[in-house]
Design a protein around this motif. Structure first.
Motif, short mmCIF file in Angstrom:
data_model
loop_
_atom_site.label_atom_id
_atom_site.label_comp_id
_atom_site.label_asym_id
_atom_site.label_seq_id
_atom_site.Cartn_x
_atom_site.Cartn_y
_atom_site.Cartn_z
N ALA A 4 12.85 3.94 -1.91
CA ALA A 4 12.61 4.68 -0.68
C ALA A 4 11.11 4.87 -0.47
N ILE A 5 10.72 4.75 0.78
CA ILE A 5 9.35 5.03 1.20
C ILE A 5 9.40 6.29 2.05
N ILE A 6 8.53 7.21 1.73
CA ILE A 6 8.48 8.47 2.47
C ILE A 6 7.23 8.47 3.34
N GLN A 7 7.44 8.63 4.63
CA GLN A 7 6.34 8.69 5.59
C GLN A 7 5.94 10.15 5.77
N LEU A 8 4.71 10.45 5.37
CA LEU A 8 4.18 11.81 5.46
C LEU A 8 3.07 11.89 6.49
N ARG A 9 3.07 12.96 7.24
CA ARG A 9 1.92 13.30 8.08
C ARG A 9 1.22 14.45 7.38
N ARG A 22 -1.45 9.74 8.38
CA ARG A 22 -0.06 9.32 8.19
C ARG A 22 -0.07 8.33 7.03
N VAL A 23 0.69 8.66 5.99
CA VAL A 23 0.72 7.82 4.79
C VAL A 23 2.16 7.44 4.46
N LEU A 24 2.28 6.28 3.82
CA LEU A 24 3.56 5.79 3.33
C LEU A 24 3.50 5.82 1.81
N VAL A 25 4.41 6.56 1.21
CA VAL A 25 4.35 6.84 -0.22
C VAL A 25 5.70 6.52 -0.86
N PRO A 26 5.71 5.78 -1.98
CA PRO A 26 6.98 5.58 -2.67
C PRO A 26 7.61 6.90 -3.09
N GLY A 27 8.88 7.05 -2.83
CA GLY A 27 9.58 8.29 -3.19
C GLY A 27 9.56 8.57 -4.67
N GLY A 28 9.40 7.54 -5.49
CA GLY A 28 9.37 7.71 -6.94
C GLY A 28 8.07 8.25 -7.48
N PHE A 29 7.05 8.40 -6.62
CA PHE A 29 5.78 8.97 -7.08
C PHE A 29 6.01 10.41 -7.52
N THR A 30 5.43 10.78 -8.65
CA THR A 30 5.46 12.17 -9.05
C THR A 30 4.38 12.91 -8.26
N LEU A 31 4.48 14.24 -8.24
CA LEU A 31 3.55 15.02 -7.41
C LEU A 31 2.09 14.87 -7.83
N ASP A 32 1.82 14.55 -9.10
CA ASP A 32 0.43 14.30 -9.48
C ASP A 32 -0.11 13.07 -8.75
N ARG A 33 0.72 12.07 -8.51
CA ARG A 33 0.29 10.89 -7.77
C ARG A 33 0.21 11.20 -6.27
N GLU A 73 3.44 19.22 -12.22
CA GLU A 73 3.61 18.23 -11.16
C GLU A 73 3.97 16.86 -11.70
N LEU A 74 3.73 16.62 -12.99
CA LEU A 74 4.10 15.33 -13.61
C LEU A 74 5.61 15.18 -13.74
N ASP A 75 6.33 16.30 -13.70
CA ASP A 75 7.78 16.29 -13.92
C ASP A 75 8.59 16.24 -12.64
N THR A 76 7.94 16.18 -11.47
CA THR A 76 8.67 16.25 -10.22
C THR A 76 8.34 15.06 -9.32
N ARG A 77 9.38 14.35 -8.93
CA ARG A 77 9.21 13.20 -8.03
C ARG A 77 9.23 13.67 -6.58
N LEU A 78 8.50 12.94 -5.75
CA LEU A 78 8.45 13.26 -4.32
C LEU A 78 9.84 13.22 -3.70
N ASP A 79 10.64 12.20 -4.02
CA ASP A 79 11.96 12.09 -3.40
C ASP A 79 12.92 13.21 -3.82
N ALA A 80 12.57 13.98 -4.85
CA ALA A 80 13.40 15.12 -5.26
C ALA A 80 13.11 16.37 -4.44
#
Length: 181
Positions: A4-9, A22-33, A73-80
């Motif tokens: 999944a790609i998450i589009q963030l403003r 406006r950025v496109l970020v992989p949902g699997g990125f952790t919050l530190d990324r 933040e290393l323990d939490t993914r964006l898609d979560a």
């Protein structure tokens, strides 16, 4: 299944005219990324502390003294923590207190031919680090715009580089984002 790609403003609070990306970020990125995505896309220098505030929980770099209740933040993914239509808060620099709203505009499968993360749009330059928050930034822009302003020379010297508050190049931001991966 495609990732999944998450589009963030990303919108910087307290600054007019609005500074946004406006950025496109992989949902699997952790919050530190995601923190680094915000830093590179906005143009911050990553020299200060930060925290995410999501649904009443704070995420960031854990406090070694245990004085702050911050989840790692290393323990939490964006898609979560990000669903379409949702909002996340991100604060950078607890002295200048730069607040950002991250709006989840869309979630969709990755294009296998595209590189992520990417900055696809935005407007205006990010304020310089250590300028003094939104009020300091307004003062800087006013001083730089008027050669007769009493602080014009001092602000130019402090900044040490040319600065155009209206300038932003999404392709340059994308190049920086790709170097972070």
């Amino acid at each position: 299944m495609a990732r999944a790609i998450i589009q963030l403003r990303i919108t910087l609070d307290g600054v007019e005219p609005t500074v946004w990306r406006r950025v496109l970020v992989p949902g699997g990125f952790t919050l530190d990324r995601v923190h680094r995505v915000v830093q590179f896309a906005m143009g911050w220098g990553d020299r200060h502390l930060h925290v995410f505030d999501i649904d009443g929980m704070q995420y960031g770099v854990p406090d070694p003294d245990g004085l702050l209740d911050v989840r790692d933040e290393l323990d939490t993914r964006l898609d979560a923590v990000a669903q379409k239509g949702g909002r996340l808060r991100y604060t950078y620099d607890f002295g200048d207190w730069w607040e950002h709203e991250l709006t989840v505009e869309d979630v969709y499968p990755a294009d296998l031919d595209a590189a992520y993360p990417a900055c696809v749009a935005g407007e205006r330059a990010c304020p310089p680090d250590d300028v003094g928050g939104p009020d300091g930034y307004r003062d800087l822009v006013a001083a730089l715009a008027d050669p007769a302003h009493p602080d014009h020379a001092a602000m130019r010297e402090w900044l040490g580089r040319p600065f155009d508050p209206d300038a932003f190049d999404p392709s340059l931001a994308s190049t920086l984002l790709r170097r972070m991966t």
